[in-house]
Design a protein around this motif. Structure first.
Motif, short mmCIF file in Angstrom:
data_model
loop_
_atom_site.label_atom_id
_atom_site.label_comp_id
_atom_site.label_asym_id
_atom_site.label_seq_id
_atom_site.Cartn_x
_atom_site.Cartn_y
_atom_site.Cartn_z
N TYR A 1 -9.94 -1.50 -3.27
CA TYR A 1 -8.96 -1.39 -4.32
C TYR A 1 -9.82 -1.53 -5.40
O TYR A 1 -9.42 -0.74 -6.70
CB TYR A 1 -7.70 -1.90 -4.15
CG TYR A 1 -6.73 -1.32 -3.05
CD1 TYR A 1 -6.36 0.00 -3.31
CD2 TYR A 1 -6.50 -2.01 -1.75
CE1 TYR A 1 -5.47 0.62 -2.37
CE2 TYR A 1 -5.75 -1.32 -1.18
CZ TYR A 1 -5.11 -0.21 -1.17
OH TYR A 1 -4.54 0.57 -0.20
N GLN B 1 0.96 4.29 -2.68
CA GLN B 1 0.76 5.72 -2.33
C GLN B 1 1.80 6.56 -2.79
O GLN B 1 1.61 7.90 -3.20
CB GLN B 1 0.48 5.81 -0.58
CG GLN B 1 -0.59 5.22 -0.08
CD GLN B 1 -2.10 5.69 -0.91
OE1 GLN B 1 -2.11 7.20 -0.89
NE2 GLN B 1 -2.97 4.91 -0.99
N CYS C 1 -3.76 -8.25 -1.37
CA CYS C 1 -4.85 -8.37 -0.03
C CYS C 1 -5.40 -9.76 -0.14
O CYS C 1 -5.70 -10.20 0.77
CB CYS C 1 -5.86 -7.43 -0.60
SG CYS C 1 -5.37 -5.62 -0.44
N GLU D 1 0.87 -1.21 0.01
CA GLU D 1 0.13 0.12 -0.02
C GLU D 1 0.73 1.26 -0.02
O GLU D 1 0.39 2.23 -0.54
CB GLU D 1 -1.02 -0.07 1.19
CG GLU D 1 -1.85 -1.02 1.05
CD GLU D 1 -3.31 -1.25 2.11
OE1 GLU D 1 -3.94 -0.33 2.13
OE2 GLU D 1 -3.03 -1.87 3.04
N ASP D 2 2.02 1.11 0.78
CA ASP D 2 2.86 2.48 0.65
C ASP D 2 3.38 2.71 -0.65
O ASP D 2 3.48 3.84 -0.97
CB ASP D 2 4.11 2.18 1.46
CG ASP D 2 3.66 1.98 3.00
OD1 ASP D 2 2.61 2.76 3.54
OD2 ASP D 2 4.55 1.72 3.86
N VAL E 1 -1.77 -5.06 -5.90
CA VAL E 1 -2.37 -4.76 -4.77
C VAL E 1 -3.42 -5.57 -4.13
O VAL E 1 -3.54 -6.07 -2.98
CB VAL E 1 -2.86 -3.42 -4.54
CG1 VAL E 1 -3.40 -3.00 -3.25
CG2 VAL E 1 -1.39 -2.56 -4.73
N ALA F 1 -10.27 -4.71 1.93
CA ALA F 1 -9.16 -3.84 1.39
C ALA F 1 -9.10 -4.26 -0.19
O ALA F 1 -9.27 -3.31 -1.05
CB ALA F 1 -7.87 -4.03 2.02
N TYR G 1 -3.01 -1.94 -9.46
CA TYR G 1 -4.08 -2.23 -8.67
C TYR G 1 -4.20 -3.72 -8.69
O TYR G 1 -4.59 -4.34 -7.70
CB TYR G 1 -5.53 -1.98 -9.30
CG TYR G 1 -5.58 -0.22 -8.81
CD1 TYR G 1 -5.94 -0.11 -7.45
CD2 TYR G 1 -5.22 0.67 -9.66
CE1 TYR G 1 -6.21 1.29 -7.15
CE2 TYR G 1 -5.86 2.11 -9.33
CZ TYR G 1 -5.94 2.34 -8.12
OH TYR G 1 -6.20 3.76 -7.53
#
Length: 127
Positions: free
Chosen positions: A69, A36, A57, A32-33, A53, A65, A50
């Motif tokens: 996303y 971001q 999850c 997630e970092d 990510v 989560a 995406y």
């Protein structure tokens, strides 16, 4: 090394590689970092960003989560793939949420995507 490090160009592809590496090593927070960080650098996350990510999850059963996303991806005008939906179904299955897993199966079919063996295996794992 420090001089070379400063000369490396940070691209969306490079960040996607970092996201993928963090996902494979089970470092969900870093996943997630990195996403971001991509935004802070004013780079648009891609479908691959995406998907990676969402898949991360799914590996840990973080269905809320994963769903967040997937929705965020669509808000960015990115088109979820079969892999996107299958990963969300997998995350719902791992967290024991059969109803949500079935919801996402119906949603991917509504979008004219065809479930494959991986999709059905993820769904079966919910039961």
């Amino acid at each position: 090394w420090e001089r070379e490090k400063r000369q490396l160009e940070i691209t969306p592809i490079a960040i996607n590689i970092l996201i993928d590496a963090a996902a494979k090593s089970g470092e969900g927070v870093k996943v997630e970092d990195h996403l971001q960080d991509m935004r802070r650098r004013r780079m648009a996350p891609t479908v691959r960003s995406y998907n990676t990510v969402i898949h991360a999850c799914a590996k840990v059963g973080a269905s809320a989560a994963a769903e967040r996303y997937l929705l965020e991806m669509q808000e960015e005008s990115l088109k979820p793939t079969l892999f996107s939906f299958t990963s969300v179904i997998d995350s719902c299955a791992k967290s024991g949420d059969i109803e949500r897993a079935e919801h996402w199966l119906l949603e991917l079919q509504r979008r004219h995507l065809v479930p494959n063996a991986v999709t059905y295996t993820a769904l079966i794992d919910a039961y």
